[in-house]
Design an enzyme around this catalytic site. Structure first.
Site, PDB file in Angstrom:
ATOM      1  N   GLU A 129       0.836  -1.202   0.000  1.00  0.00           N
ATOM      2  CA  GLU A 129       0.000   0.000   0.000  1.00  0.00           C
ATOM      3  C   GLU A 129       0.873   1.256   0.000  1.00  0.00           C
ATOM      4  OE1 GLU A 129      -2.870  -0.442   3.151  1.00  0.00           O
ATOM      5  OE2 GLU A 129      -4.115  -1.743   1.918  1.00  0.00           O
ATOM      6  N   GLU A 185      -6.267  -7.904  -1.082  1.00  0.00           N
ATOM      7  CA  GLU A 185      -6.613  -7.990   0.340  1.00  0.00           C
ATOM      8  C   GLU A 185      -8.086  -7.667   0.525  1.00  0.00           C
ATOM      9  OE1 GLU A 185      -4.586  -5.505   3.152  1.00  0.00           O
ATOM     10  OE2 GLU A 185      -2.624  -5.912   2.284  1.00  0.00           O
ATOM     11  N   PHE A 242      -6.170  -8.190  16.744  1.00  0.00           N
ATOM     12  CA  PHE A 242      -7.610  -8.477  16.712  1.00  0.00           C
ATOM     13  C   PHE A 242      -8.206  -8.391  15.307  1.00  0.00           C
ATOM     14  CE2 PHE A 242      -7.063  -7.470  21.240  1.00  0.00           C
ATOM     15  CZ  PHE A 242      -7.565  -8.665  21.752  1.00  0.00           C
ATOM     16  N   HIS A 243      -7.342  -8.409  14.298  1.00  0.00           N
ATOM     17  CA  HIS A 243      -7.849  -8.371  12.919  1.00  0.00           C
ATOM     18  C   HIS A 243      -8.346  -9.758  12.520  1.00  0.00           C
ATOM     19  CE1 HIS A 243      -8.118  -7.643   8.631  1.00  0.00           C
ATOM     20  NE2 HIS A 243      -7.866  -6.363   8.846  1.00  0.00           N
TER      21      HIS A 243
HETATM   22  C1  GAL Z   1      -4.165  -3.124   4.886  1.00  0.00           C
HETATM   23  C2  GAL Z   1      -2.708  -3.507   4.989  1.00  0.00           C
HETATM   24  C3  GAL Z   1      -2.519  -4.836   5.687  1.00  0.00           C
HETATM   25  C4  GAL Z   1      -3.339  -4.875   6.942  1.00  0.00           C
HETATM   26  C5  GAL Z   1      -4.766  -4.594   6.579  1.00  0.00           C
HETATM   27  C6  GAL Z   1      -5.693  -4.638   7.764  1.00  0.00           C
HETATM   28  O1  GAL Z   1      -4.353  -1.772   4.646  1.00  0.00           O
HETATM   29  O2  GAL Z   1      -2.135  -3.579   3.709  1.00  0.00           O
HETATM   30  O3  GAL Z   1      -1.156  -5.032   5.969  1.00  0.00           O
HETATM   31  O4  GAL Z   1      -2.871  -3.921   7.845  1.00  0.00           O
HETATM   32  O5  GAL Z   1      -4.875  -3.314   6.050  1.00  0.00           O
HETATM   33  O6  GAL Z   1      -7.016  -4.403   7.361  1.00  0.00           O
END
Ligand code: GAL
Length: 714
Positions: A166, A324, A374-375
């Site tokens: 990103e 992602e 916590f993701h």
């Molecule tokens: C994105 C990032 C990932 C992770 C993700 C969490 O923006 O590229 O590394 O942090 O968010 O949602």
């Protein structure tokens, strides 16, 4: 001070050959084995196979765990992880870990960290903590990228290179002295002389004339009223500076490997942190990170908009990659919402429907420690007993059932929305008639009306070829160059339908206002113009004669060849035109001078579809999404039901997810998805699509090279 890394003009991209990342659609996510003991890795690959994972993104934040001190590298764990994945038939999307410089580097050289507009230098502890113009950071980063590429450049597991993470997320604008010097260099290349800069920016105002290059600084400080020309050029420079870094890493990778190279963008509605559409031609496959937002009542439409924008970034509308997304709540929103049952798959397949050749999540396994502990993940903290895991396994099976979709393209859209980050940056910053306008709002408004009617539209950059479209919508395109204005004006002249909204065409690329009435560049083609802008106050509403109510924006419009379709009936503009239409031969040019509410946008959109003859993919209620992907002799109809009740649609074919013949009426269960392999359609063209009413040229333009031009005036 070296500024040689920042080009003023981005070199043209070579069209890249099609990329095949996996056998079938790619499925997987970010994999961080460095966070776990080795015994967990064995369980990881076993469960990856159970879920059908075939591609993982490896090493995104692994610079410091490999280069443990200056020039000292321990590759052992990464060697083992790549080998383990390869043994189990799982491909690797290998990241250059340059998003996160190691602590030893940041501590030895704190000057590589970015500086905010108010002069505050970011301390270590976050990500992308580097200044895009820093020669020192660039040297260390490229040295490590070269070592990585030498080591794995020919490894058979490596299917894709993933540059950084990103880019711009955290360091999109740096205001340090190194950046200031790089910016001056960039300006010199763009303008040639200081006189040209002074003229372009109109520095006579507020006595800001520059007598020497060193007097030009980035738009620092907090006053919020930078010179608009300076501001826009700093936005452009910042995007170019990050792109230059991407290109530098890409060049190193390509020296050691023939593998395709990309980077994950953050594309959504509105103005992006950088001008990704200009970057996309430099990627082998454009990749996006998309997360739905909890407070967005139409989050599925936001997803569709982002996906349509990804597809619209390549001239050929080639497949792209969802790099992602999440299986549930991320952890960076205020309240991170879990997805409803079925939502993981519905979201995932919506991206595939609109052109993604895979579904990758952040992340494979939920971390126990660290900022993102916590993701959500494909494998949550609760393990395989969880609903999320069950849905992840089901999604993997469904993606395997859809393997034949890989490489097909979304059928050519006959409608397009023109979007430009530069225009968005200009609209949202500085002193303006209305400082609360958001670029994404008008974009989403017109896209929503098409999305709810199952009308496919490409979201395209201003330099896109518009000839293939029967309907072109240009919302709040504040800044426009003459060449783009000419191509937009050609739409109705050749029989198409054009819609332009307020605050479009008002400024030149240097942010100077086009005089003679609004909307400057589009006055002639629209046959309508305004002599005065009437932004509305908070709570103020103006009534329209079609029953609508306007908030935020109105204009005093004069007809000059167009007819009034909707008129203001209250306020100072009562009786005057609000929406106009000029008949141009078989074509039509519409002007919307007001910020219409959703029902007003719907009414105009219904007329636009009548005018243009652009068809719906299926006839269904709002909440049903329908998109077709087509191959040489194949076509796939994706039907998604975002509502809480079953919906019926006239369609037929083989339901690939249920492995059953269905039709002539198909029920899409509440919240569910169906993907039909359709019987060949009579009259379909070679790629399976119905031809556009207007353009015999659509096939040739669809196969032309990306149109990012070195002489692009932006
Ligand atoms: C994105 C990032 C990932 C992770 C993700 C969490 O923006 O590229 O590394 O942090 O968010 O949602």
């Amino acid at each position: 001070m070296s500024v040689e890394f920042v080009p003023a003009v981005v070199p043209p991209a070579r069209p890249a050959p099609p990329v095949r990342l996996a056998d079938g659609l790619a499925y997987g996510g970010d994999y961080n084995p460095e966070q776990w003991p080795r015994e967990v890795w064995d369980e990881d690959v076993r469960l990856m196979r159970e879920a059908g994972v075939n591609l993982v993104t490896l090493g995104v934040f692994a610079w410091g765990t490999v280069e443990t001190s200056d020039g000292v590298r321990d590759w052992s764990w990464l060697d083992d992880a790549v080998a383990l994945l390869h043994r189990h038939g799982i491909g690797v999307d290998l990241a250059t870990p340059t998003a996160a410089p190691p602590s030893w580097l940041l501590s030895a050289h704190p000057e590589i960290a970015p500086v905010l507009a108010d002069g505050y230098r970011e301390p270590p502890g976050g990500r992308n903590a580097w200044c895009p113009a820093s020669p020192l950071y660039r040297r260390y980063a490229l040295r490590h990228v070269a070592a990585l590429a030498e080591r794995y450049g020919h490894h058979p597991a490596v299917r894709l290179w993933h540059v950084g993470n990103e880019l711009g997320g955290g360091n999109a604008r740096c205001y340090c002295d190194v950046s200031a010097a790089a910016f001056r260099h960039w300006l010199a290349a763009r303008y040639g002389s200081l006189e040209a800069v002074n003229a372009a920016w109109g520095t006579a105002q507020w006595g800001h004339r520059y007598g020497a290059w060193d007097e030009i600084d980035p738009p620092r400080g907090r006053h919020g009223a930078p010179n608009p020309g300076l501001f826009l050029d700093y936005e452009r420079y910042s995007s170019d500076a990050l792109l230059a870094h991407y290109l530098a890493e890409k060049e190193v990778l390509e020296r050691h490997s023939a593998g395709p190279v990309t980077t994950n963008m953050m594309v959504g509605a509105g103005a992006q942190v950088v001008d990704y559409a200009a970057w996309a031609p430099h990627t082998a496959v454009a990749a996006n990170d998309h997360y739905t937002l909890v407070d967005d009542p139409l989050r599925e439409q936001d997803l569709a908009f982002a996906a349509d924008r990804m597809r619209g970034m390549s001239a050929e509308r080639r497949p792209w990659l969802l790099m992602e997304t999440s299986t549930g709540g991320p952890s960076w929103q205020q309240r991170n919402r879990a997805k409803e049952a079925g939502e993981i798959e519905r979201n995932a397949l919506a991206h595939v429907a609109r052109g993604s050749d895979g579904v990758l999540f952040f992340q494979w396994r939920a971390s126990r420690a660290g900022a993102e502990q916590f993701h959500s993940a494909m494998l949550p903290h609760s393990g395989t007993r969880s609903r999320v895991w069950q849905e992840v396994v089901t999604l993997g099976a469904h993606l395997r059932a859809l393997a034949e979709v890989q490489g097909t393209r979304v059928e050519p859209a006959r409608a397009a929305i023109v979007v430009d980050d530069v225009a968005g940056w200009a609209l949202q910053h500085g002193l303006k008639p209305h400082r609360g306008l958001r670029y994404g709002r008008e974009l989403r408004a017109w896209h929503r009306a098409l999305w709810e009617r199952q009308v496919l539209c490409d979201v395209v950059p201003p330099w896109a070829d518009l000839d293939a479209y029967d309907l072109v919508v240009v919302p709040t395109l504040l800044v426009v160059d003459d060449e783009t204005a000419r191509r937009v004006a050609a739409v109705p002249e050749r029989g198409g339908t054009l819609l332009v909204t307020y605050l479009s065409g008002v400024c030149e690329p240097d942010a100077q206002v086009r005089t003679g009435g609004f909307p400057g560049a589009f006055r002639d083609v629209l046959g309508a113009w305004s002599d005065e802008l009437y932004p509305l106050q908070v709570g103020e509403q103006v009534l329209l004669d079609d029953g609508g109510r306007v908030e935020d924006w109105t204009e005093r419009v004069h007809l000059d060849g167009a007819d009034a379709v909707v008129r203001y009936t209250s306020g100072p503009l009562a009786g005057g035109p609000a929406v106009t239409r000029r008949a141009v031969g078989r074509g039509a040019a519409w002007y919307v001078s007001a910020a219409l509410p959703p029902d007003g946008v719907d009414r105009v959109t219904a007329r636009l579809l009548d005018d243009s003859g652009v068809p719906r993919t299926v006839e269904a209620d709002p909440g049903v999404e329908a998109v077709r992907r087509v191959g040489d002799d194949r076509s796939y109809l994706f039907l998604l039901n975002h509502t809480g009740t079953d919906r019926k649609v006239a369609a037929a074919g083989t339901d690939l997810l249920a492995a059953a013949e269905v039709g002539p009426v198909v029920t899409i269960p509440a919240g569910g998805v169906r993907v039909l392999r359709e019987p060949p359609r009579p009259g379909a063209s070679a790629d399976g699509s119905a031809p556009s009413a207007l353009s015999a040229s659509s096939a040739s333009s669809a196969s032309s090279a990306p149109t990012l031009r070195p002489e692009d005036p932006r």
